[in-house]
Write a protein that holds these residues in place. Structure first.
Motif, PDB file in Angstrom:
ATOM      1  N   GLN A 124      -1.888 -17.854 -13.062  1.00 38.91           N
ATOM      2  CA  GLN A 124      -0.385 -18.179 -13.361  1.00 38.91           C
ATOM      3  C   GLN A 124      -0.236 -19.667 -13.374  1.00 38.91           C
ATOM      4  O   GLN A 124       0.743 -19.852 -14.207  1.00 38.91           O
ATOM      5  N   TYR A 125      -0.704 -20.074 -12.666  1.00 38.81           N
ATOM      6  CA  TYR A 125      -0.600 -21.718 -12.384  1.00 38.81           C
ATOM      7  C   TYR A 125      -1.773 -22.476 -12.784  1.00 38.81           C
ATOM      8  O   TYR A 125      -2.925 -22.372 -12.282  1.00 38.81           O
ATOM      9  N   TYR A 126      -1.428 -23.741 -13.614  1.00 42.70           N
ATOM     10  CA  TYR A 126      -2.499 -24.378 -13.634  1.00 42.70           C
ATOM     11  C   TYR A 126      -2.512 -25.840 -13.479  1.00 42.70           C
ATOM     12  O   TYR A 126      -1.163 -26.344 -13.296  1.00 42.70           O
ATOM     13  N   LEU A 127      -3.610 -26.658 -13.282  1.00 44.87           N
ATOM     14  CA  LEU A 127      -3.320 -28.102 -12.751  1.00 44.87           C
ATOM     15  C   LEU A 127      -4.134 -29.018 -13.467  1.00 44.87           C
ATOM     16  O   LEU A 127      -5.298 -28.939 -13.840  1.00 44.87           O
ATOM     17  N   LYS A 128      -3.341 -30.330 -13.939  1.00 43.56           N
ATOM     18  CA  LYS A 128      -3.962 -31.332 -14.548  1.00 43.56           C
ATOM     19  C   LYS A 128      -4.228 -32.567 -13.728  1.00 43.56           C
ATOM     20  O   LYS A 128      -3.129 -33.120 -12.961  1.00 43.56           O
ATOM     21  N   ASN A 129      -5.465 -33.018 -13.647  1.00 41.44           N
ATOM     22  CA  ASN A 129      -5.794 -34.172 -12.734  1.00 41.44           C
ATOM     23  C   ASN A 129      -5.722 -35.376 -13.662  1.00 41.44           C
ATOM     24  O   ASN A 129      -6.726 -35.538 -14.490  1.00 41.44           O
TER      25      ASN A 129
END
Length: 550
Positions: free
Chosen positions: A259-264
């Motif tokens: 459900q959640y995504y993260l961009k570094n």
């Protein structure tokens, strides 16, 4: 077993040792021969009374304190074994868990995996063990607390002589005009915070009854803690996973069901320098660089709608922020903690396909070390196929194999296809090393460059059971305090003709209780009870015999 009717008229449940009303001894035993066992007031426990059906046998099994201790010891041993090797959730494996533990830890890893210790705290058998401890605590508590409550609730002022004479504190003697002294004794008892009851010239004083429930409050707290621990295996209640994410990468956050995504965006390492003040200069001179800050700049996205397998999710930006040590990035009960990092990790390698005879460059390929393609087409009949990929190569007896799934020392087994060799030429290429096992080739892959990237290691945590565990811990500590700092103290004074019987009982701290009784009965003709459990009575009798023998 049948109910037992006492001479006082009270009908007692089967298995009762002491009458619940008057305290008369109904069943003689070696344990109660001199001093009564007052742990459960002589009441009948279900586990010792009924043993007919399968339910009775299960109840009797789990009501045993020995069984509870064995279950706790087994859980402790299993938990200790689970810390010998890393748990599956704390590893960054790219192969199956079975293969990972076998490759990394050999025969011990195979046994460790086969017995389920690689994922111990979420395993079914471990949860059943924890549940068994909870069942044991519940049954032990009910088996003892219910009859104890009934017995304490039905206490009477006037007790049977056999009950009084077999208490640890007891004495008797003739007293003239006792009524003139009872009022003084009652006032002193009330000053010591006793609840005093009187019946037919007999006195019963009691205080601290609530302390008897300390162990059972402990059990309630432990049961709540165990429920909280078991809920950690329920979906959505507990997450503790590692996320390795490189700069510029957008990745699904583990434990969020995609459900959640993260961009570094960027990983930053800051160190102290001389401009930070003189206090750091000596340390910098002795130790070199000292880290001041580890930070990952991120953006959080949420997937819109339901994501089908293989479908690229449509992402909606939620918020951006920074993740620093001890300053987590929080969202929807989750917390992202800066836990580790990797600097200048190899991410891609670039090779040139060269014709050896003329040094002509045919084309260039770039291989993603984390997701290499099977074939790279250079056109005009030229292509490069990857037959085998060794992320962390080592040669044993001339045979290449990988030590780990991480690209620390990558090597490839290539098949080079050209118009002259449509069936392909084979070679093994590592850093600063090229092998041609089938003879001299006409074409080679020449190493050109390597791309590096910084990785940020983030710990993904979600714990919705922590509040429940904290409540259970607080209740447990309250039970410890309840049972440690107060004692259940009782004093009986009974007139039996011209003789007065004085008896007393407490569940702990006998010496202090004896001093309190002496203060209450001081300057009165009432006999002061003797502590018959400490050896004092034996010493007194020996002194009497010595005096009588001259």
């Amino acid at each position: 077993m049948e109910r037992v009717k006492c001479e006082c008229g009270h009908v007692n449940p089967p298995g009762t040792i002491l009458c619940e009303a008057c305290g008369k001894i109904l069943v003689e035993s070696e344990k109660n021969k001199k001093i009564l066992d007052m742990r459960y007031e002589g009441t009948a426990r279900r586990s010792q009374t009924y043993n007919r059906t399968i339910i009775d046998k299960i109840w009797s099994f789990f009501s045993s304190v020995k069984v509870g201790v064995v279950l706790i010891v087994l859980a402790l041993i299993a938990s200790a074994i689970g810390t010998i090797l890393p748990q599956e959730m704390n590893t960054t494996m790219t192969v199956t868990p079975e293969q990972f533990y076998a490759d990394q830890y050999g025969w011990f890893g195979r046994i460790y995996y086969a017995l389920g210790f690689h994922n111990l705290y979420q395993s079914t058998w471990y949860m059943l063990l924890i549940a068994s401890i909870g069942v044991s605590l519940v049954i032990c508590s009910i088996d003892r607390a219910v009859p104890l409550y009934k017995a304490l609730k039905r206490q009477r002022v006037t007790r049977h002589n056999s009950f009084l004479k077999r208490q640890r504190f007891f004495n008797e003697g003739p007293v003239d005009n006792i009524q003139a002294h009872l009022q003084t004794v009652k006032e002193r008892m009330e000053r010591h915070r006793y609840r005093v009851l009187e019946e037919n010239g007999n006195i019963f004083a009691e205080k601290g009854r609530f302390s008897r429930w300390g162990p059972y409050v402990n059990h309630i707290g432990l049961i709540i803690v165990l429920i909280g621990a078991m809920l950690r295996s329920a979906p959505g209640m507990y997450v503790n996973e590692m996320l390795w994410i490189k700069e510029g990468e957008t990745k699904a956050i583990p434990g969020t069901n995609q459900q959640y995504y993260l961009k570094n965006h960027e990983f930053i390492v800051e160190v102290y320098d001389e401009s930070d003040g003189e206090v750091y200069q000596e340390a910098l001179k002795n130790r070199g660089n000292i880290a001041k800050n580890y930070q990952t700049n991120v953006t959080l996205y949420k997937a819109e709608g339901e994501v089908l397998p293989g479908e690229k999710p449509r992402l909606e930006e939620v918020k951006s922020g920074e993740i620093r040590v001890n300053h987590p990035f929080r969202f929807d009960h989750y917390g992202l903690y800066q836990a580790s990092y990797k600097l200048h990790e190899m991410s891609a390698m670039t090779f040139q396909l060269v014709k050896k005879e003329t040094d002509e460059v045919i084309g260039t390929i770039t291989i993603d070390l984390y997701n290499p393609e099977k074939k790279y087409d250079l056109g005009n009949g030229y292509a490069v196929e990857i037959l085998y990929y060794f992320p962390d190569v080592e040669f044993k007896d001339g045979i290449p194999q990988t030590k780990s799934p991480n690209p620390n020392n990558p090597a490839f087994a290539f098949q080079i296809i050209s118009p002259e060799h449509p069936e392909g030429e084979r070679s093994i290429v590592a850093i600063q090393q090229t092998l041609e096992p089938l003879g001299e080739n006409d074409y080679k892959l020449a190493f050109q460059s390597v791309d590096t990237v910084n990785y940020s290691g983030l710990m993904v945590r979600k714990d919705r059971t922590l509040g429940l565990i904290a409540i259970g811990g607080a209740i447990f500590l309250f039970g410890v305090i309840l049972g440690s700092f107060w004692q259940h103290r009782r004093i009986w004074i009974k007139q039996d003709g011209e003789t007065v019987l004085v008896s007393a009982h407490t569940n702990k701290n006998w010496y202090s209780f004896m001093k309190e009784i002496e203060i209450i009965l001081e300057d009165t003709p009432l006999p002061i009870p003797v502590d018959r459990g400490s050896g004092l009575e034996k010493a007194v009798n020996e002194n009497k015999e010595v005096g009588a023998n001259g």
